[in-house]
Design an enzyme around this catalytic site. Structure first.
Site, PDB file in Angstrom:
ATOM      1  N   GLY A  35      10.105 -15.804 -12.523  1.00 55.57           N
ATOM      2  CA  GLY A  35      10.354 -14.602 -11.625  1.00 55.57           C
ATOM      3  C   GLY A  35       9.381 -13.557 -12.476  1.00 55.57           C
ATOM      4  N   GLY A  37       9.065 -10.167 -11.419  1.00 62.55           N
ATOM      5  CA  GLY A  37       9.386  -8.959 -11.104  1.00 62.55           C
ATOM      6  C   GLY A  37       9.158  -7.946 -12.188  1.00 62.55           C
ATOM      7  N   PHE A  38       9.923  -6.834 -12.285  1.00 67.48           N
ATOM      8  CA  PHE A  38       9.876  -6.071 -13.451  1.00 67.48           C
ATOM      9  C   PHE A  38      10.409  -6.421 -14.501  1.00 67.48           C
ATOM     10  CE2 PHE A  38      10.083  -2.904  -9.662  1.00 67.48           C
ATOM     11  CZ  PHE A  38       8.654  -2.194  -9.896  1.00 67.48           C
ATOM     12  N   GLU A 194      14.141   6.874   2.116  1.00 64.91           N
ATOM     13  CA  GLU A 194      12.656   6.995   2.241  1.00 64.91           C
ATOM     14  C   GLU A 194      11.693   6.358   3.270  1.00 64.91           C
ATOM     15  OE1 GLU A 194      12.251   7.199  -2.953  1.00 64.91           O
ATOM     16  OE2 GLU A 194      11.815   5.061  -1.723  1.00 64.91           O
ATOM     17  N   ALA A 341      14.546  -0.392 -11.205  1.00 58.94           N
ATOM     18  CA  ALA A 341      13.572  -1.137 -11.877  1.00 58.94           C
ATOM     19  C   ALA A 341      13.798  -0.979 -13.429  1.00 58.94           C
ATOM     20  CB  ALA A 341      12.157  -0.423 -11.663  1.00 58.94           C
TER      21      ALA A 341
END
Length: 451
Positions: A35, A37-38, A194, A341
């Site tokens: 993975g 991601g962050f 958002e 994150a």
């Protein structure tokens, strides 16, 4: 261990077509990260140029900046401005190798993982596979709505929205037009808030110019939240201010309400309300996703993997979990760390140091999360910020949100593209990416066609 490969022989010349993914031979400990991601990339950054071989596996060949997916969905940004190729990211990292593969199973007894492209052995395995949309078992909602967890979801939302607005201009059926121009967002967290704000600004500033065939008032935006406040992880001030911002933008916020069914045309809530809508965006929950092979007794709420204080998966000596799938449960945090994150990045950095210490027989300290605050935006010059004791809203919160997100994007070019788009939008409210480049079909229609 295998003999280290000499640099005089090209890697390709030593590869054979076998069940094993071809990797350079090494005498160094091999750390396999699943993975990008962050969390996964933060770990890569910590281990680059160190005395380990790092293998990054991902089913995509790019990292995506998830906090801005909603801007791709509402035509504010192009997808390539918030994605960054892994190979460009690791260019120059001589001990880091990327392989495009989807991990299907872990075999802890043999320190091996099986992918759709072959097997990989490891000395240390790190699961950083993130989450997927959780529809909480509501099959009809899953079939007819869209989540917002990756770049493809964002593009699907964009195409669904634009196709339905175009169809609304064609139809003479008023009820059908209402359904095509009504939008329902489920979930009052940052992603839902958002998204609702961005859609409201689209309705206010873009719709009247692009679709003079009907008044912009025909586009109704509903935000449904199951509890009595928005942004429940933030302060009461942030919650109340966000509610006011959304109501000022004519978003219809339904608190203490939950969706019970959606058939693609009509949303039904647990209180019996019905909303005619052909656009439903689900941001109400996520669940962990990871390969088979982890004992079920180590899986906890929301399909997360339980770890100890060192982020080691309980019951395994050399398997770790970081990011959204990791549940480090304690008395202080009975639900684990927040799935954001900053927590993922901190865990990735921490684990990089920990693995190096383990290899060098040095002691390791338990992971400690440092909350640097929370930010959420509702639209231009409208945002909320919780930074320790400082809680504020409005223009300065929005400016801080913009700076933090812009600097967090991978790649100078991507930052430049996003910054330019934001500058144009700030002065003109223009969203220039309103293109339908492929036909979108709901999952339910695709399934029916296949049958």
């Amino acid at each position: 261990m295998k003999e280290k490969q000499t640099h005089s022989i090209p890697l390709e010349s030593t590869c054979k077509i076998t069940d094993e993914i071809c990797l350079p031979d090494t005498k160094l400990p091999r750390v396999v990260i699943v993975g990008g991601g962050f969390a996964g990339l933060a770990l890569v950054e910590k281990l680059k140029h160190k005395e380990v071989q790092v293998i990054l596996l991902d089913k995509n060949n790019f990292h995506q900046f998830q906090p801005l997916l909603y801007q791709v969905a509402t035509s504010a940004l192009e997808p390539d401005s918030i994605v960054f190729p892994f190979r460009k990211q690791i260019n120059g990292y001589k001990n880091v190798f990327f392989r495009l593969a989807e991990v299907e199973e872990i075999q802890p007894d043999s320190n091996t993982i099986l992918t759709n492209k072959g097997s990989v052995s490891y000395d240390y395995l790190v699961l950083a596979t993130g989450t997927t949309t959780n529809f909480f078992g509501m099959d009809s909602v899953a079939e007819n709505s869209l989540g917002m967890k990756d770049i493809r979801d964002s593009l699907n939302i964009r195409h669904m929205m634009l196709q339905n607005l175009e169809q609304a201009a064609i139809t003479c059926d008023n009820k059908e037009r209402d359904a095509l121009t009504n939008f329902v967002i489920v979930g009052g967290g940052p992603a839902g808030v958002e998204m609702a704000g961005a859609l409201a600004e689209f309705c206010k500033y873009i719709l009247p110019k692009d679709y003079p065939e009907y008044p912009s008032s025909i586009m109704n935006i509903y935000l449904i939240e199951a509890i009595d406040e928005l942004l429940s992880t933030m302060s009461d001030k942030a919650s109340s201010k966000t509610l006011k911002y959304l109501e000022d933008l004519n978003v219809k916020v339904l608190l203490n309400e939950a969706v019970s069914n959606y058939d693609g045309k009509e949303v039904t809530t647990i209180s019996g309300k019905t909303i005619l809508a052909k656009n439903l965006i689900w941001t109400a929950g996520v669940k962990g996703q990871f390969p088979n092979g982890i004992d079920e007794k180590h899986i906890v709420r929301s399909n997360r993997i339980k770890t100890d204080a060192n982020l080691k998966v309980e019951g395994y000596e050399n398997i770790f979990a970081i990011g959204d799938i990791a549940a480090l449960i304690s008395e202080e945090r009975p639900k684990g760390h927040p799935q954001v994150a900053q927590a993922a990045i901190q865990q990735g950095k921490y684990l990089g140091n920990s693995i190096l210490n383990i290899i060098n027989n040095k002691p390791i300290q338990p992971f400690e999360y440092k909350n640097k605050g929370a930010l959420a935006t509702v639209g231009k010059r409208k945002a909320v910020a919780d930074l320790g004791k400082f809680k504020f809203a409005g223009y300065f919160a929005w400016l801080l949100w913009s700076i933090v997100h812009l600097m967090s994007i991978s790649g100078f070019r991507n930052r430049l593209m996003v910054g330019f788009n934001w500058a144009v939008s700030y002065f003109t409210y223009e969203k220039s990416n309103r293109l339908i480049i492929r036909n979108f079909k709901p999952k339910s229609l695709i399934d029916n066609t296949e049958e």
